[in-house]
Scaffold this motif. Structure first.
Motif, PDB file in Angstrom:
ATOM      1  N   GLU A 120     -27.872 -18.484 -20.557  1.00 54.10           N
ATOM      2  CA  GLU A 120     -28.350 -18.363 -19.211  1.00 54.10           C
ATOM      3  C   GLU A 120     -27.823 -19.627 -18.213  1.00 54.10           C
ATOM      4  O   GLU A 120     -27.022 -19.232 -17.368  1.00 54.10           O
ATOM      5  CB  GLU A 120     -29.996 -18.425 -19.066  1.00 54.10           C
ATOM      6  N   GLN A 121     -27.813 -20.668 -18.732  1.00 58.61           N
ATOM      7  CA  GLN A 121     -27.583 -21.897 -17.896  1.00 58.61           C
ATOM      8  C   GLN A 121     -26.051 -21.708 -17.877  1.00 58.61           C
ATOM      9  O   GLN A 121     -25.459 -22.270 -16.820  1.00 58.61           O
ATOM     10  CB  GLN A 121     -28.148 -23.133 -18.456  1.00 58.61           C
ATOM     11  N   LEU A 122     -25.408 -21.537 -18.962  1.00 64.79           N
ATOM     12  CA  LEU A 122     -23.794 -21.595 -18.807  1.00 64.79           C
ATOM     13  C   LEU A 122     -23.299 -20.530 -18.115  1.00 64.79           C
ATOM     14  O   LEU A 122     -22.141 -20.552 -17.281  1.00 64.79           O
ATOM     15  CB  LEU A 122     -23.292 -21.364 -20.220  1.00 64.79           C
ATOM     16  N   LYS A 123     -24.089 -19.284 -17.934  1.00 66.95           N
ATOM     17  CA  LYS A 123     -23.525 -18.330 -16.744  1.00 66.95           C
ATOM     18  C   LYS A 123     -23.691 -18.801 -15.814  1.00 66.95           C
ATOM     19  O   LYS A 123     -22.770 -18.416 -14.747  1.00 66.95           O
ATOM     20  CB  LYS A 123     -24.687 -17.096 -17.316  1.00 66.95           C
TER      21      LYS A 123
ATOM     22  N   LYS B   6     -23.855  -8.813 -35.480  1.00 69.68           N
ATOM     23  CA  LYS B   6     -22.757  -9.334 -35.197  1.00 69.68           C
ATOM     24  C   LYS B   6     -22.603  -9.971 -33.943  1.00 69.68           C
ATOM     25  O   LYS B   6     -22.069 -10.876 -33.896  1.00 69.68           O
ATOM     26  CB  LYS B   6     -21.739  -8.343 -35.610  1.00 69.68           C
ATOM     27  N   LEU B   7     -23.024  -9.230 -32.948  1.00 71.52           N
ATOM     28  CA  LEU B   7     -23.014  -9.564 -31.629  1.00 71.52           C
ATOM     29  C   LEU B   7     -23.868 -11.093 -31.462  1.00 71.52           C
ATOM     30  O   LEU B   7     -23.311 -11.939 -30.852  1.00 71.52           O
ATOM     31  CB  LEU B   7     -23.791  -8.574 -30.784  1.00 71.52           C
ATOM     32  N   ILE B   8     -25.007 -11.216 -32.110  1.00 71.18           N
ATOM     33  CA  ILE B   8     -25.897 -12.369 -32.010  1.00 71.18           C
ATOM     34  C   ILE B   8     -24.965 -13.546 -32.734  1.00 71.18           C
ATOM     35  O   ILE B   8     -24.898 -14.640 -32.110  1.00 71.18           O
ATOM     36  CB  ILE B   8     -27.136 -12.163 -32.672  1.00 71.18           C
ATOM     37  N   LYS B   9     -24.436 -13.267 -33.964  1.00 71.18           N
ATOM     38  CA  LYS B   9     -23.644 -14.225 -34.342  1.00 71.18           C
ATOM     39  C   LYS B   9     -22.466 -14.662 -33.574  1.00 71.18           C
ATOM     40  O   LYS B   9     -22.219 -15.881 -33.426  1.00 71.18           O
ATOM     41  CB  LYS B   9     -23.124 -13.682 -35.925  1.00 71.18           C
ATOM     42  N   ALA B  10     -21.817 -13.667 -33.133  1.00 74.02           N
ATOM     43  CA  ALA B  10     -20.685 -13.898 -31.992  1.00 74.02           C
ATOM     44  C   ALA B  10     -21.235 -14.834 -30.860  1.00 74.02           C
ATOM     45  O   ALA B  10     -20.424 -15.907 -30.522  1.00 74.02           O
ATOM     46  CB  ALA B  10     -20.199 -12.702 -31.506  1.00 74.02           C
ATOM     47  N   GLU B 128      -9.106 -23.316 -22.563  1.00 75.31           N
ATOM     48  CA  GLU B 128     -10.024 -23.278 -23.656  1.00 75.31           C
ATOM     49  C   GLU B 128     -11.425 -22.917 -22.964  1.00 75.31           C
ATOM     50  O   GLU B 128     -11.999 -22.083 -23.323  1.00 75.31           O
ATOM     51  CB  GLU B 128      -9.662 -23.998 -24.576  1.00 75.31           C
ATOM     52  N   LEU B 129     -11.971 -23.997 -22.277  1.00 75.34           N
ATOM     53  CA  LEU B 129     -13.307 -23.995 -21.651  1.00 75.34           C
ATOM     54  C   LEU B 129     -13.498 -22.738 -20.956  1.00 75.34           C
ATOM     55  O   LEU B 129     -14.515 -22.238 -21.053  1.00 75.34           O
ATOM     56  CB  LEU B 129     -13.337 -25.248 -21.145  1.00 75.34           C
ATOM     57  N   THR B 130     -12.405 -22.652 -20.014  1.00 72.30           N
ATOM     58  CA  THR B 130     -12.627 -21.480 -19.207  1.00 72.30           C
ATOM     59  C   THR B 130     -12.703 -20.067 -19.902  1.00 72.30           C
ATOM     60  O   THR B 130     -13.606 -19.173 -19.618  1.00 72.30           O
ATOM     61  CB  THR B 130     -11.745 -21.129 -18.243  1.00 72.30           C
ATOM     62  N   SER B 131     -11.871 -19.883 -21.132  1.00 76.95           N
ATOM     63  CA  SER B 131     -12.184 -18.846 -21.613  1.00 76.95           C
ATOM     64  C   SER B 131     -13.327 -18.609 -22.297  1.00 76.95           C
ATOM     65  O   SER B 131     -14.097 -17.288 -22.582  1.00 76.95           O
ATOM     66  CB  SER B 131     -10.819 -18.574 -22.546  1.00 76.95           C
ATOM     67  N   LEU B 132     -13.792 -19.725 -22.902  1.00 79.73           N
ATOM     68  CA  LEU B 132     -15.012 -19.707 -23.624  1.00 79.73           C
ATOM     69  C   LEU B 132     -16.310 -19.275 -22.547  1.00 79.73           C
ATOM     70  O   LEU B 132     -17.336 -18.508 -22.916  1.00 79.73           O
ATOM     71  CB  LEU B 132     -15.424 -20.854 -24.336  1.00 79.73           C
ATOM     72  N   LEU B 133     -16.252 -19.781 -21.466  1.00 74.02           N
ATOM     73  CA  LEU B 133     -17.277 -19.531 -20.539  1.00 74.02           C
ATOM     74  C   LEU B 133     -17.291 -18.174 -20.050  1.00 74.02           C
ATOM     75  O   LEU B 133     -18.059 -17.395 -19.739  1.00 74.02           O
ATOM     76  CB  LEU B 133     -16.951 -20.494 -19.398  1.00 74.02           C
ATOM     77  N   GLU B 134     -15.948 -17.793 -19.858  1.00 70.32           N
ATOM     78  CA  GLU B 134     -15.741 -16.273 -19.571  1.00 70.32           C
ATOM     79  C   GLU B 134     -16.342 -15.203 -20.667  1.00 70.32           C
ATOM     80  O   GLU B 134     -17.065 -14.292 -20.478  1.00 70.32           O
ATOM     81  CB  GLU B 134     -14.343 -15.864 -19.305  1.00 70.32           C
ATOM     82  N   LYS B 135     -16.093 -15.648 -22.071  1.00 70.10           N
ATOM     83  CA  LYS B 135     -16.511 -14.826 -23.052  1.00 70.10           C
ATOM     84  C   LYS B 135     -18.182 -14.913 -23.062  1.00 70.10           C
ATOM     85  O   LYS B 135     -18.740 -14.038 -23.115  1.00 70.10           O
ATOM     86  CB  LYS B 135     -16.276 -15.462 -24.228  1.00 70.10           C
ATOM     87  N   LEU B 136     -18.851 -16.008 -22.685  1.00 68.36           N
ATOM     88  CA  LEU B 136     -20.175 -16.100 -22.516  1.00 68.36           C
ATOM     89  C   LEU B 136     -20.727 -15.066 -21.530  1.00 68.36           C
ATOM     90  O   LEU B 136     -21.765 -14.645 -21.492  1.00 68.36           O
ATOM     91  CB  LEU B 136     -20.522 -17.380 -22.367  1.00 68.36           C
ATOM     92  N   ASN B 137     -19.779 -14.870 -20.503  1.00 66.62           N
ATOM     93  CA  ASN B 137     -20.178 -14.161 -19.294  1.00 66.62           C
ATOM     94  C   ASN B 137     -20.169 -12.551 -19.569  1.00 66.62           C
ATOM     95  O   ASN B 137     -21.092 -11.855 -19.010  1.00 66.62           O
ATOM     96  CB  ASN B 137     -19.375 -14.467 -18.033  1.00 66.62           C
ATOM     97  N   THR B 139     -20.408 -11.555 -22.895  1.00 66.59           N
ATOM     98  CA  THR B 139     -21.446 -11.210 -23.835  1.00 66.59           C
ATOM     99  C   THR B 139     -23.020 -10.959 -23.438  1.00 66.59           C
ATOM    100  O   THR B 139     -23.284 -11.748 -22.345  1.00 66.59           O
ATOM    101  CB  THR B 139     -21.629 -12.499 -25.030  1.00 66.59           C
ATOM    102  N   LYS B 140     -23.532 -10.094 -23.729  1.00 66.11           N
ATOM    103  CA  LYS B 140     -25.168  -9.883 -23.497  1.00 66.11           C
ATOM    104  C   LYS B 140     -25.339  -9.859 -22.001  1.00 66.11           C
ATOM    105  O   LYS B 140     -25.309 -10.919 -21.240  1.00 66.11           O
ATOM    106  CB  LYS B 140     -25.788 -11.004 -24.430  1.00 66.11           C
ATOM    107  N   GLN B 141     -25.545  -8.588 -21.600  1.00 73.42           N
ATOM    108  CA  GLN B 141     -25.837  -8.556 -20.108  1.00 73.42           C
ATOM    109  C   GLN B 141     -27.084  -8.980 -19.848  1.00 73.42           C
ATOM    110  O   GLN B 141     -28.017  -8.690 -19.009  1.00 73.42           O
ATOM    111  CB  GLN B 141     -25.696  -7.150 -19.579  1.00 73.42           C
TER     112      GLN B 141
END
Lengths: 141, 141
Positions: A120-123, B6-10, B128-137, B139-141
């Motif tokens: 949540e926070q990172l979003k 799998k999603l949760i693991k990701a 890399e940081l940016t792409s990880l943050l985007e991936k978090l965005n 994942t999981k609405q």
DNA sequence: CAATTTATATCGTAATACGATATTGTCAAT
DNA sequence: ATTGACAATATCGTATTACGATATAAATTG
């Protein structure tokens, strides 16, 4: 000259803003860990174990690398995690020198709660971090 | 079921990867600080002072906030910085309760070197940081 | 078998930051 | 002018963490 100075000042400001954002995130994370009943380091270890690519267990050496710690500091951290029943050690069958660390049910539960909060926070703060990183990319070729 | 797991693991993997990247950055930063002859905390304080928005000096309270520290921990940090001749205290004219902290020449020189290194490094790892943050965005609405 | 790897252990040290608490000087409002 | 709030400083003890240095033991590998 004035414009050159301005540019440099802007660079410091962006770097500082990035660290400020980072510190607030870390501060959030530490507070969250404590409310979940673990230390920040324990939380990070839990995540590093559960979030290890492909697997959900790690050797001591792998964990040390993921946490950027020395091997014997990592052993100490694992000792504390075991004492809190958050992780367990299992000797590897492939290589009996190795010990595999994995989460207990308590560790899973603790990490799940914390991960949701962090996600949540990172979003929330992701866009700010990204925009600061982009600003750094454009400043000073 | 398997796909849900799998999603949760990701999700764990992405969170862990983000922290891993962060830790490597922090590790880089701490090493850099030490080679520059200051502690990581001293470096962060120098940056927070010089990079404060609009100004290049701060009060103790402001610095505490930027570093996410308690007031009296910040006083201690400033004491050490003064002892190393990296910053100086100047009582404020507007409000004589306040003390303004600013860098000495040595502090400026030290910070300049470190900031260049950090700017470089952040350019390197920013994507890399940016792409990880985007991936978090995503994942999981 | 010898050398290497992996994990564990012990000891002392260092760097930080904190809570709790107190004091001093300054400011601002009544 | 007094009172209450604020900012900085100070002290003391405590806790957490990680480190270097060093050693040992077990297992693997060549």
């Amino acid at each position: 000259m004035a414009s050159a100075k301005k540019l440099i000042k802007a660079e410091y400001e962006t770097l500082a803003a990035f660290r400020y954002a980072l510190r607030r995130f870390i501060h959030f994370s530490e507070t969250a860990a404590h409310t979940a009943g673990v230390t920040p380091q324990q939380h990070q270890a839990l995540l590093a174990i559960k979030g290890f690519p492909e697997r959900d267990n790690v050797t001591v050496g792998e964990l040390a690398e993921r946490l950027q710690l020395r091997h014997h500091s990592t052993v100490g951290l694992i000792d504390r995690l075991v004492a809190e029943k958050l992780v367990m050690r299992t000797p590897s069958n492939q290589d009996r020198r190795r010990v595999l660390i994995q989460l207990t049910n308590l560790g899973e539960k603790t990490l799940e709660k914390l991960s949701a909060m962090h996600h949540e926070q990172l979003k929330r703060i992701g866009p700010e971090l990204t925009s600061l990183l982009e600003k750094l990319n454009s400043t000073k070729q």
